[in-house]
Scaffold this motif. Structure first.
Motif, short mmCIF file in Angstrom:
data_model
loop_
_atom_site.label_atom_id
_atom_site.label_comp_id
_atom_site.label_asym_id
_atom_site.label_seq_id
_atom_site.Cartn_x
_atom_site.Cartn_y
_atom_site.Cartn_z
N LEU A 23 0.83 -1.23 0.00
CA LEU A 23 0.00 0.00 0.00
C LEU A 23 0.85 1.27 0.00
O LEU A 23 0.60 2.22 0.72
CB LEU A 23 -0.97 -0.02 1.20
N ALA A 25 3.59 1.88 1.32
CA ALA A 25 4.24 2.25 2.59
C ALA A 25 5.61 2.85 2.28
O ALA A 25 6.31 2.38 1.37
CB ALA A 25 4.39 1.02 3.49
N GLY A 63 1.74 5.22 4.84
CA GLY A 63 2.63 5.92 5.76
C GLY A 63 3.96 5.24 5.93
O GLY A 63 4.34 4.38 5.14
N HIS A 64 4.65 5.61 6.99
CA HIS A 64 5.99 5.04 7.29
C HIS A 64 5.89 3.51 7.25
O HIS A 64 4.89 2.95 7.71
CB HIS A 64 6.41 5.51 8.69
N VAL A 66 6.04 0.41 8.79
CA VAL A 66 6.09 0.04 10.22
C VAL A 66 7.17 -1.02 10.45
O VAL A 66 7.82 -1.06 11.49
CB VAL A 66 4.72 -0.45 10.72
N LEU A 69 10.38 0.52 11.51
CA LEU A 69 10.48 1.33 12.73
C LEU A 69 11.30 0.56 13.77
O LEU A 69 11.14 -0.66 13.90
CB LEU A 69 9.08 1.64 13.30
N LEU A 77 11.90 8.52 14.58
CA LEU A 77 11.77 9.54 13.51
C LEU A 77 12.92 10.53 13.62
O LEU A 77 12.73 11.73 13.60
CB LEU A 77 10.41 10.24 13.63
N GLY A 108 2.80 9.16 8.38
CA GLY A 108 3.87 9.99 7.79
C GLY A 108 3.57 10.38 6.36
O GLY A 108 4.12 11.35 5.84
N PRO A 131 0.26 8.76 14.82
CA PRO A 131 1.18 8.37 15.90
C PRO A 131 0.45 7.75 17.10
O PRO A 131 0.90 6.75 17.65
CB PRO A 131 1.85 9.69 16.27
N ARG A 133 -2.07 5.97 17.19
CA ARG A 133 -2.57 4.63 16.86
C ARG A 133 -1.49 3.59 17.13
O ARG A 133 -1.76 2.44 17.41
CB ARG A 133 -2.91 4.67 15.36
N VAL A 136 3.57 6.11 18.79
CA VAL A 136 4.82 6.72 18.29
C VAL A 136 4.90 8.18 18.74
O VAL A 136 3.90 8.89 18.72
CB VAL A 136 4.84 6.66 16.74
C1 LCV Z 1 4.28 -1.54 6.39
C2 LCV Z 1 2.10 -1.95 5.76
C3 LCV Z 1 1.70 -0.69 6.24
C4 LCV Z 1 2.70 0.14 6.82
N1 LCV Z 1 3.96 -0.32 6.87
O1 LCV Z 1 -4.81 -3.77 4.10
O2 LCV Z 1 2.63 8.80 11.75
S1 LCV Z 1 3.25 7.80 12.57
O3 LCV Z 1 3.96 8.33 13.72
O4 LCV Z 1 2.31 6.73 12.95
C5 LCV Z 1 4.43 7.05 11.52
C6 LCV Z 1 5.42 6.25 12.31
C7 LCV Z 1 3.72 6.26 10.47
O5 LCV Z 1 3.53 6.72 9.36
O6 LCV Z 1 3.38 4.98 10.85
C8 LCV Z 1 2.52 4.25 9.91
C9 LCV Z 1 1.09 4.80 10.03
N2 LCV Z 1 0.23 4.02 9.13
C10 LCV Z 1 -0.87 3.42 9.59
O7 LCV Z 1 -1.21 3.41 10.79
C11 LCV Z 1 -1.69 2.65 8.55
C12 LCV Z 1 -1.35 1.16 8.73
N3 LCV Z 1 -2.09 0.36 7.74
C13 LCV Z 1 -3.43 0.10 7.95
O8 LCV Z 1 -4.06 0.54 8.93
C14 LCV Z 1 -4.10 -0.74 6.89
O9 LCV Z 1 -3.09 -1.38 6.10
C15 LCV Z 1 -4.98 0.13 5.94
C16 LCV Z 1 -6.21 0.67 6.72
C17 LCV Z 1 -4.16 1.28 5.34
C18 LCV Z 1 -5.47 -0.79 4.79
O10 LCV Z 1 -6.03 -1.95 5.38
P1 LCV Z 1 -6.28 -3.25 4.48
O11 LCV Z 1 -6.93 -4.25 5.36
O12 LCV Z 1 -6.90 -2.85 3.20
P2 LCV Z 1 -3.81 -4.56 5.05
O13 LCV Z 1 -3.78 -4.00 6.40
O14 LCV Z 1 -4.03 -6.03 4.90
O15 LCV Z 1 -2.39 -4.19 4.37
C19 LCV Z 1 -1.97 -4.80 3.16
C20 LCV Z 1 -0.50 -5.07 3.32
O16 LCV Z 1 0.20 -3.83 3.49
C21 LCV Z 1 0.95 -3.87 4.69
C22 LCV Z 1 0.21 -4.85 5.59
O17 LCV Z 1 1.09 -5.34 6.59
C23 LCV Z 1 -0.18 -5.91 4.58
O18 LCV Z 1 0.98 -6.66 4.28
P3 LCV Z 1 0.86 -8.30 4.27
O19 LCV Z 1 -0.14 -8.62 3.20
O20 LCV Z 1 2.27 -8.75 3.98
O21 LCV Z 1 0.38 -8.69 5.66
N4 LCV Z 1 0.99 -2.54 5.29
C24 LCV Z 1 -0.04 -1.71 5.45
N5 LCV Z 1 0.35 -0.57 6.04
N6 LCV Z 1 2.43 1.37 7.25
N7 LCV Z 1 3.37 -2.39 5.82
#
Ligand code: LCV
Length: 259
Positions: A23, A25, A63-64, A66, A69, A77, A108, A131, A133, A136
């Motif tokens: 997605l 990332a 985003g970043h 994960v 991290l 960061l 991010g 963050p 969530r 962070v």
């Molecule tokens: C690595 C990922 C990620 C990902 N990294 O699909 O701003 S801060 O401080 O938080 C900063 C540190 C930051 O930016 O942190 C990251 C913030 N991002 C998030 O919180 C979003 C995390 N992702 C999600 O909540 C879901 O993936 C969404 C809602 C975007 C989409 O959900 P959906 O069910 O459609 P999946 O979760 O199944 O994701 C598909 C694949 O992308 C990977 C996830 O691990 C999965 O990989 P696998 O199929 O290998 O399991 N993925 C998603 N986001 N940020 N990997």
């Protein structure tokens, strides 16, 4: 390039995020490719850049990365983090960067989009500052990026809830420039890019840098900065930071304890 597509049409460069399995990332390698593309376009005399995801993307960027991290004990960061380098490159490159948004923007990636000079989104776009969530501690310049894009009260709502807001609300509060129907988004974005490309590039480059310098001119005392850095260390050394990262990797809801 493995994680982006770079094209150029006259003075207009286009960078497409292309890491669909994760997605879009913002991994170290993807960010390195975006930075290299911006530097190539700048060196080649491009006058404006459109930064976008694949057409019809459900998630513009999650985003970043994960998975990259640190598990704790180190600032997640810090100055040389890929996301920090990407934001700085967007802010300091001579040509305006237009973020064209379809789908969800997370964490991010929201800061990355807000570091762009102009943001044009389809109605389905959403923006979530995450963050809280993951547990962070966001960094100082990142918080200033958010504060430059929305009122303090709105930044607090976005940061404390970590909930996505709609493109329509983001436009209404002045966080983004335009919301355009999906079928018109590309034409609208590239029309604006062409308008910018036809104007005086030197004048635009200097105004972009002037606005960056002036917008960033917020007095932070050394003592204030050190205090914030100390508070951030408490967070990234905490159980909750470990728990947030682990929960994401284990695909479960985090159990935060406040410790
Ligand atoms: C690595 C990922 C990620 C990902 N990294 O699909 O701003 S801060 O401080 O938080 C900063 C540190 C930051 O930016 O942190 C990251 C913030 N991002 C998030 O919180 C979003 C995390 N992702 C999600 O909540 C879901 O993936 C969404 C809602 C975007 C989409 O959900 P959906 O069910 O459609 P999946 O979760 O199944 O994701 C598909 C694949 O992308 C990977 C996830 O691990 C999965 O990989 P696998 O199929 O290998 O399991 N993925 C998603 N986001 N940020 N990997």
């Amino acid at each position: 390039m493995e994680f982006i597509k770079l094209t150029r049409d006259g003075h207009i460069g286009t960078i497409v995020l292309d890491r669909p399995k994760k997605l879009n990332a913002l991994s170290h390698d993807l960010v390195a490719e975006v930075i290299a593309a911006l530097q190539e376009l700048e060196g080649g005399g491009a006058r404006v850049v459109v930064l976008r995801a694949q057409a019809g993307a459900r998630v513009w960027s999650a985003g970043h990365d994960v998975g990259e991290l640190p598990e704790g004990g180190r600032d997640p960061l810090g100055w040389d983090d890929p996301l920090r380098n990407l934001v700085r490159t967007i802010e300091t490159c001579r040509m305006p960067v237009i973020a064209m948004i379809e789908g969800g923007v997370w964490g991010g990636a929201v800061e990355t989009v807000l570091a762009c000079d102009i943001v044009i989104a389809a109605p389905d776009a959403t923006f979530a500052v995450t963050p809280a969530r993951l547990g962070v501690p966001y960094n100082v310049s990142g918080m200033m990026t958010f504060m430059s894009a929305a009122s303090l009260r709105l930044v607090k709502e976005l940061a404390f809830t970590a909930a996505p807001i709609s493109a329509e609300r983001a436009e209404r509060i002045g966080m983004i420039n335009h919301v355009v129907a999906a079928e018109d988004l590309e034409a609208f974005t590239f029309d604006m890019a062409a308008t910018i490309a036809n104007n005086a590039p030197l004048s635009i480059a200097v105004m972009k840098e002037q606005l960056r310098v002036l917008a960033g001119a917020k007095p932070v005392s050394p003592r204030g900065f050190e205090k914030v850095q100390g508070l951030r260390r408490i967070v990234y050394d905490s159980h909750d930071y470990h728990e947030g990262i682990r929960a994401f990797k284990e695909k479960r809801k985090p159990a935060f304890t406040g410790k």
